[in-house]
Design a protein around this motif. Sequence first.
Motif, mmCIF file in Angstrom:
data_model
loop_
_atom_site.group_PDB
_atom_site.id
_atom_site.type_symbol
_atom_site.label_atom_id
_atom_site.label_comp_id
_atom_site.label_asym_id
_atom_site.label_seq_id
_atom_site.Cartn_x
_atom_site.Cartn_y
_atom_site.Cartn_z
ATOM 1 N N UNK A 131 -31.034 -70.699 -29.462
ATOM 2 C CA UNK A 131 -32.048 -69.657 -29.341
ATOM 3 C C UNK A 131 -32.533 -69.536 -27.889
ATOM 4 N N UNK A 132 -32.588 -70.668 -27.182
ATOM 5 C CA UNK A 132 -33.107 -70.643 -25.814
ATOM 6 C C UNK A 132 -32.042 -70.561 -24.745
ATOM 7 N N UNK A 133 -30.767 -70.502 -25.131
ATOM 8 C CA UNK A 133 -29.689 -70.493 -24.137
ATOM 9 C C UNK A 133 -29.590 -69.139 -23.444
ATOM 10 N N UNK A 134 -29.240 -69.191 -22.160
ATOM 11 C CA UNK A 134 -29.120 -67.983 -21.336
ATOM 12 C C UNK A 134 -27.691 -67.890 -20.803
ATOM 13 N N UNK A 135 -26.949 -66.860 -21.158
ATOM 14 C CA UNK A 135 -25.576 -66.727 -20.655
ATOM 15 C C UNK A 135 -25.478 -66.700 -19.138
ATOM 16 N N UNK A 136 -26.556 -66.321 -18.457
ATOM 17 C CA UNK A 136 -26.527 -66.255 -16.993
ATOM 18 C C UNK A 136 -26.932 -67.564 -16.326
ATOM 19 N N UNK A 137 -27.297 -68.572 -17.123
ATOM 20 C CA UNK A 137 -27.707 -69.864 -16.579
ATOM 21 C C UNK A 137 -26.543 -70.840 -16.692
ATOM 22 N N UNK A 138 -25.995 -71.261 -15.554
ATOM 23 C CA UNK A 138 -24.847 -72.177 -15.563
ATOM 24 C C UNK A 138 -25.166 -73.492 -16.247
ATOM 25 N N UNK A 139 -26.436 -73.915 -16.229
ATOM 26 C CA UNK A 139 -26.813 -75.183 -16.861
ATOM 27 C C UNK A 139 -26.704 -75.132 -18.382
ATOM 28 N N UNK A 140 -26.640 -73.951 -18.947
ATOM 29 C CA UNK A 140 -26.506 -73.837 -20.401
ATOM 30 C C UNK A 140 -25.057 -73.922 -20.871
ATOM 31 N N UNK A 141 -24.128 -73.954 -19.958
ATOM 32 C CA UNK A 141 -22.730 -74.262 -20.227
ATOM 33 C C UNK A 141 -22.190 -73.494 -21.436
ATOM 34 N N UNK A 142 -21.609 -74.231 -22.429
ATOM 35 C CA UNK A 142 -20.989 -73.542 -23.554
ATOM 36 C C UNK A 142 -22.004 -72.801 -24.410
ATOM 37 N N UNK A 143 -23.247 -73.302 -24.474
ATOM 38 C CA UNK A 143 -24.270 -72.636 -25.288
ATOM 39 C C UNK A 143 -24.477 -71.202 -24.833
ATOM 40 N N UNK A 144 -24.470 -70.983 -23.517
ATOM 41 C CA UNK A 144 -24.619 -69.620 -23.006
ATOM 42 C C UNK A 144 -23.467 -68.733 -23.444
ATOM 43 N N UNK A 145 -22.243 -69.292 -23.444
ATOM 44 C CA UNK A 145 -21.078 -68.509 -23.885
ATOM 45 C C UNK A 145 -21.134 -68.240 -25.383
ATOM 46 N N UNK A 146 -21.603 -69.216 -26.153
ATOM 47 C CA UNK A 146 -21.750 -68.996 -27.601
ATOM 48 C C UNK A 146 -22.728 -67.847 -27.876
ATOM 49 N N UNK A 147 -23.821 -67.798 -27.112
ATOM 50 C CA UNK A 147 -24.816 -66.741 -27.303
ATOM 51 C C UNK A 147 -24.209 -65.377 -26.996
ATOM 52 N N UNK A 148 -23.382 -65.304 -25.957
ATOM 53 C CA UNK A 148 -22.694 -64.037 -25.663
ATOM 54 C C UNK A 148 -21.864 -63.564 -26.856
ATOM 55 N N UNK A 149 -21.123 -64.494 -27.453
ATOM 56 C CA UNK A 149 -20.295 -64.152 -28.612
ATOM 57 C C UNK A 149 -21.171 -63.771 -29.805
ATOM 58 N N UNK A 150 -22.273 -64.485 -29.993
ATOM 59 C CA UNK A 150 -23.189 -64.173 -31.101
ATOM 60 C C UNK A 150 -23.709 -62.740 -30.988
#
Length: 500
Positions: A243-262
């Motif tokens: 819920x808190x992951x940001x696709x533009x934040x490199x520190x969120x790693x795979x979580x950011x990519x998962x959010x993009x797909x979601x």
Amino acid sequence: MRTSRFPPSMTSYALAVAQISTMIVWVGLMFITHAMSKKESVYPPKVSSLLPWIGSAIGFVSGPHRFLAFCRMQYGPVFKFLIGGRNVVVVGTAESIQNALFTDHRVLVSRVGHQDNFRTFCRDTSLHPMIYDALTHFFSVLDRRLSRRAVDGVTAGFAETVFQRLKLYSGGDRVSLKRSLLEPLYCAATAVFLGSKFSPDTYEDWATFLNSFPTRLLRRPFWSLPSTQARERVLQHMSMCLRGADPDNDDDKLAGSFVEVMREKKIPLEVASPAVFALVLALHANQSNVIFWLFAWLFADPRAFSSLRDEIDRAVREEFGSIETFIADASPQRLDSPAFALLNSAILEAARLTSVQIALRRAECDLQLKDGEGTIPIRKGEYVLLYPRAAQQNEDAYPDGDKFVLDRFVQSQYEGELAPTSGKPFFAFGAGKHLCKGRFIAMYGMKVLTILYFSLFDVTPVPLGYWSSKWEPPQFSAGSIGTTHSDDDVYVRLRPRTAL
């Protein structure tokens, strides 16, 4: 009003007739079941059982590793058994496993195996088809970000996290080997999947669930409340991270990519969280067992232990200069180096020896699996269980195949960390179209942990008892499934080798 009654002799006679009739019916059922199994096919040989429909369910569920090993001794690497009305064909030769893995996924369907896994962490079965679909979308993220070329980009800080967790065990006189290996790996690897919001404090809950996983998968009765509560807390934490992951934040790693797909595929959070849980589980359930047995077998062979430590000391000094530089600069690409050839071999060998079986597949039509000069007949509706343990301990491919040989996968000329397995039956990281998508980060994690453990500590296994003159590793659990695990822990004494 008078009531007629049967005389006592007539009642006894009726009971006797009923008992005899029941016995005749039971014997008849067993005869018919046996006759049908004989008629079905001579090959593969079928495991005999006196229980119609139930078949070998009790033996398999009570100890799948023990059951499969016993059947292999009795019938060879290919056999069939009945379990709850289902025929399961076990294939354990290199060629038959390869052919099964290359068979069209619409012919041998793996969804049934995935659903068994889903049931262990998601009670709402109506979500299972959506979780399966979400995973197929998330696999594209793993293909893109955990490939050999890209994995360096998500492992920054991995070695530092392992180091910080390992420091907490320094100086201990009776340290749990399982915990001191698995907690650092869990914290470093899970952070890659869940990003900046991930908390290492979830380890206790994760370990509680992971310990119950084989029992849950086999549907054996047990006191499930503690692990159920732990599982729900981990799922809630994963939901919070996504819920808190940001696709533009490199520190969120795979979580950011998962959010993009979601967002793109409109995957709801209540589906995405269990899907990510499944990915993390797939990584840790196997990796944790491989690294535990690697250390246990090294402790049992002082010469192998000393050889590997010497290589690590030399490689860290020559490749990085110091352990501090290693912690700062380690990456998957730099550790895929001939300088760590013996370490690479040790991990592959531990992975080879710990593999048991791969998830069930269901045949959607009659087919023939090629195996040597013959074929294995599979009928529509039968299940296929891949049993790589048999192939990976074949003496023709691996002399002394049941023993841990440190340098078995060392090549005269180093060609990459998984190259030594080419041409040999090796399925620890999948095969064919089903190669493990996390294999590069799994290898990297085990290498980092082993290098730091050996570099930071003088490690001495604690004897199992005062009567023990020689240290020996624990036994495999009969209930092992997927990879072998031990019901017993190993305890070690850790003394710092360098200033932490």
